[in-house]
Scaffold this active site. Sequence first.
Site, PDB file in Angstrom:
ATOM      1  N   LYS A 177      43.764  47.854  85.428  1.00 34.48           N
ATOM      2  CA  LYS A 177      45.068  48.102  86.051  1.00 34.48           C
ATOM      3  C   LYS A 177      45.521  46.806  86.722  1.00 34.48           C
ATOM      4  CE  LYS A 177      47.406  48.960  89.330  1.00 34.48           C
ATOM      5  NZ  LYS A 177      48.644  48.126  89.556  1.00 34.48           N
ATOM      6  N   GLU A 252      36.764  43.033  96.586  1.00 37.92           N
ATOM      7  CA  GLU A 252      37.035  41.615  96.919  1.00 37.92           C
ATOM      8  C   GLU A 252      38.378  41.610  97.636  1.00 37.92           C
ATOM      9  OE1 GLU A 252      33.787  39.920  94.716  1.00 37.92           O
ATOM     10  OE2 GLU A 252      35.145  39.141  96.214  1.00 37.92           O
ATOM     11  N   CYS A 286      43.112  33.874  97.977  1.00 37.45           N
ATOM     12  CA  CYS A 286      42.414  34.488  99.114  1.00 37.45           C
ATOM     13  C   CYS A 286      41.416  33.521  99.735  1.00 37.45           C
ATOM     14  CB  CYS A 286      41.680  35.725  98.641  1.00 37.45           C
ATOM     15  SG  CYS A 286      40.627  35.310  97.279  1.00 37.45           S
ATOM     16  N   GLU A 389      46.169  37.779 107.974  1.00 42.18           N
ATOM     17  CA  GLU A 389      46.351  37.089 106.699  1.00 42.18           C
ATOM     18  C   GLU A 389      47.840  36.975 106.353  1.00 42.18           C
ATOM     19  OE1 GLU A 389      45.554  39.185 102.967  1.00 42.18           O
ATOM     20  OE2 GLU A 389      44.158  37.584 102.550  1.00 42.18           O
TER      21      GLU A 389
END
Length: 485
Positions: A177, A252, A286, A389
């Site tokens: 996906k 992750e 990331c 973040e």
Amino acid sequence: MQKEFPRIKNFIDGEFVEPVGGKYLDNIEPATGKPYSKVADSGKEDVDLAVAAAEAAFADWSKMPAAERSKILLRIADLIERDLEKLSRAESIDTGKPLSLARSLDIPRASSNFRFFATAILHTENEAHVTDGVAFNYTLRQPRGIAGLISPWNLPLYLLSWKIAPAIAVGNTAIAKPSELTPMTAYLLCEICAEAGLPNGVLNVVHGTGPNVGAAVTAHPKIGTISFTGGTVTGRKVAEACAPLFKKVSLELGGKNPNIIFADADLDAAIAGSVRSSFANQGQVCLCGSRVFVERSVYKTFVDRFIDKASELKLGDPLDEKTEQGAIVSKAQLDKVKFYVDLAKKEGGVTALGGKAPDPINERCCDGYFFPPTVITDLPVSCRTNREEIFGPVVTITPFDNEEEVIGYANDTDYGLASSVWTQNLNRAHRVAERISTGTVWVNCWLVRDLRVPFGGMKASGVGREGGEEALRFFTEPKNVCIAK
Ligand code: TXE
């Protein structure tokens, strides 16, 4: 008359098929802010069709000798390399990243992911133990069944191939996906897999939104293994969906990575490396070092030279060969970046570089999602800008006075994905690396990746490790067989 856009269909049982509901989403080009294709807006029924195909393919695929599976994955790697230019251009248009970056990073890494796991399965070892003369134990590592692979928009083909390759290499079948924001290279990968002779149903790709398709994947009782890469908020939802079904899950997630420069560092290398780790892919990796800490005695020199170097980065049309900073992936992500730049000012920060939308790049990109490399100084260490973040081209730079203090700063975050340490003092490198709470510590470098090492985060950056042996173990089930003497 509305322009007809190319339609990105689902890939189920070796065929490109319409979503059951017949609905499509606009796929927007970040550089122009306009739709350039359509992507299937699928749902549970489409996931059910994919599960049926994956289930039917599992018996033959899991029993196929590893050498045979390896050949097919190597052919996929070869075809990705053959289509480097086509895939790079598609990735650049779909994500807004510079064409040069897609060509040098994303697509070559996708090929190496398939090549790595195609050969890794030829050299796996299994454990065996003789139990004090009474029994012989050996461990069988068997494929688990159907794997659900959910990936984000920032490195679409890189991260999707990082999941597909090990999952199917060891004999599972898979339902992938991709992010609905960047579906194009996943679609092109399906064409490549069909051409490479991957048997029908081994890889199925269902496009659509997280709540409609992602959630159907994590909820499906026949998908027993979930590998997810994405934001921490979504990672929590994935974990909540999987727990009651006892699924094996790898997460992750996000990062807010420290990048520490000691006074004894090779400053040329540290500045070049820090500009790259701050702004690669417009800061949408990331692993980017978004919190820079510099020892006070070299702080001013570092900031001045860092700003000089960052201001040389060429912001432009992603398809222009000279561009080094492309577009932000979506309007929502651009608004998130702008929100944090405004918040930083409210928290007392000084915008030392960038901080506001650039002039229009060119006619084609006048409505695109662009934001320049931005540097914020003079912030309190534990303000929101330094803890949350942003996932864009925004870094903060903060001075520190000693090792103890900067290790405290580095670890003062909910995340624990990656970090960089720049120093010529080997003892300090080992000492600091041991104490920073991140899954990866780079010393005098950044984003040096060896696919054999475990990769992943701690704390809110994730659970589990992928990469090399870890990935082969994650996607297999160990069974102990004990035979009495
Ligand atoms: O994540 P999202 P994004 C992190 C990065 C940032 C984020 C950016 O730090 O925080 O990911 O990616 C699907 N059930 N990493 O915005 O929204 C969604 O459709 C199941 C870390 O894409 O979490 C998409 O396909 N699936 C990473 C995928 O989840 C759902 C590297 C990710 O979407 C869902 C890259 C749901 N309820 C980015 N909702 C690392 N650590 O390596 C959404 N999705």
